[in-house]
Write an enzyme that holds these catalytic residues in place. Structure first.
Site, PDB file in Angstrom:
ATOM      1  N   HIS A 284       8.450   1.151  30.750  1.00 52.65           N
ATOM      2  CA  HIS A 284       9.188  -0.083  30.466  1.00 52.65           C
ATOM      3  C   HIS A 284      10.554  -0.130  31.140  1.00 52.65           C
ATOM      4  O   HIS A 284      11.403  -0.936  30.760  1.00 52.65           O
ATOM      5  CB  HIS A 284       9.411  -0.240  28.956  1.00 52.65           C
ATOM      6  CG  HIS A 284       8.158  -0.245  28.157  1.00 52.65           C
ATOM      7  ND1 HIS A 284       7.554   0.906  27.725  1.00 52.65           N
ATOM      8  CD2 HIS A 284       7.377  -1.271  27.712  1.00 52.65           C
ATOM      9  CE1 HIS A 284       6.457   0.603  27.039  1.00 52.65           C
ATOM     10  NE2 HIS A 284       6.329  -0.699  27.013  1.00 52.65           N
TER      11      HIS A 284
ATOM     12  N   GLU B 234      -3.619  -6.817  33.927  1.00 52.40           N
ATOM     13  CA  GLU B 234      -2.672  -7.341  34.917  1.00 52.40           C
ATOM     14  C   GLU B 234      -3.338  -7.679  36.243  1.00 52.40           C
ATOM     15  O   GLU B 234      -2.942  -8.637  36.913  1.00 52.40           O
ATOM     16  CB  GLU B 234      -1.539  -6.339  35.138  1.00 52.40           C
ATOM     17  CG  GLU B 234      -0.535  -6.258  33.994  1.00 52.40           C
ATOM     18  CD  GLU B 234      -1.016  -5.428  32.822  1.00 52.40           C
ATOM     19  OE1 GLU B 234      -2.073  -4.762  32.967  1.00 52.40           O
ATOM     20  OE2 GLU B 234      -0.358  -5.428  31.777  1.00 52.40           O
TER      21      GLU B 234
END
Length: 328
Positions: free
Chosen positions: A129, A60
């Site tokens: 998540h 990321e």
């Protein structure tokens, strides 16, 4: 007009902006052939090619860094983080580099990029998540933070974000990706202004300021209070930095009471900033303390359905909080 879910609205916005401006490009893990983990980019690589819809490795920080490089070279990148939680490995790049380009260059350079990320819980995503990280990014001068709650707002605000000259964190409530459909305008008619809240329910007795998935929950809670003679005015902020203080102040001057409803952990959540600002601005108009209705301070979203239900705000919990405020 086309009927679309929120995730389809995101895809529509990307498609239209890529058609309008060939500098707009998309990058992220699995955004190409797979079309993204939630299918927000489905079909874009087939239409615009792998040079403009780029699959990236599981890294990321690199996704954010490449997006910054593209922005500084004249492109308009839209980077996807598969989940908002995944943006933390890119935190240094976003906060220390991307957010500061305009300031450190004395205004000579801007960094026009968007980082999209699904946010929030309620889908049994559990650990890694389900987090709501908006407070981290709202804390950083140089970043704008957008969090829509309807398909029309998602499309219009994403189109506006792509056209903005500065970096934007665009958080998409995954619980709402396929929750409802709306008829959406096309092209320029779909645009929504950044930084403008919407009064989505009129009410005379108290104001509820909210955003994201909590808009729908607060609407259901308000409907339960109406038979008891408690009418709640609901404001959906839509943009969190900058947020529309004036619309909130006007409402509180009429109702005298305000609750901030947000999904993130209570302590240090962005609702705390909203509460502090409104307490300062509206002290003379308030008939009750500013109230926060938020999720508990637990380290992570549990996977167990019963525990996830215990963590998440729902219409019953929000209605209880609003009723207490109304009776103060």
């Amino acid at each position: 007009m086309l009927e679309r879910t929120l995730v389809q609205a995101v895809r529509d916005a990307l498609y239209e902006e890529m058609e309008r401006d060939d500098r707009v490009c998309v990058l992220g893990q699995d955004v190409g052939l797979k079309g993204g983990v939630f299918k927000a980019t489905e079909g874009l690589q087939q239409r615009f090619g792998a040079q403009r819809v780029m699959d990236m490795p599981l890294a990321e920080s690199s996704i954010a860094a490449v997006a910054q490089g593209l922005a500084l070279e004249g492109f308009v990148p839209v980077a996807e983080m598969q989940f908002a939680d995944y943006s933390y490995p890119a935190f240094n790049q976003i906060v220390n580099e991307i957010a500061k380009v305009r300031y450190r260059s004395n205004g000579d350079f801007s960094c026009p990029l968007v980082i999209r990320a699904p946010t929030g819980g309620g889908v049994r995503g559990a650990l890694y998540h389900s987090q709501s990280p908006e407070a981290f990014y709202c804390h950083v001068p140089g970043l704008k933070v957008v969090l829509p709650s309807t398909p029309a707002d998602a499309k219009g605000l994403l189109k506006a974000a792509i056209r903005d000259p500065d970096p934007i964190i665009f958080l998409e409530p995954k619980k709402l990706y396929r929750a409802e459909r709306q008829d959406l305008a096309q092209g320029e008619a779909a645009l929504q202004p950044l930084g403008a809240a919407a009064v989505v329910r009129q009410g005379a007795h108290l104001t509820a300021v909210t955003y994201g998935y909590m808009r729908a929950v607060t609407m259901q809670a308000a409907a339960r209070l109406s038979p008891d003679g408690i009418e709640v005015e609901i404001i959906d902020l839509r943009t969190l930095r900058p947020w529309d203080v004036e619309t909130c102040v006007r409402s509180i001057e009429q109702t005298g009471r305000v609750a901030v409803v947000y999904e993130a952990n209570r302590t240090g959540g962005f609702g705390a900033e909203i509460a502090a600002e409104l307490a300062e601005r509206c002290f003379a108009s308030l008939d009750a303390p500013v109230s926060r209705i938020a999720s508990p301070d637990v380290p992570a979203m549990p996977f167990s359905p019963s525990l996830e239900h215990a963590f998440m705000l729902n219409p019953d919990k929000v209605a209880d909080g609003l009723r207490r405020l109304a009776r103060y």
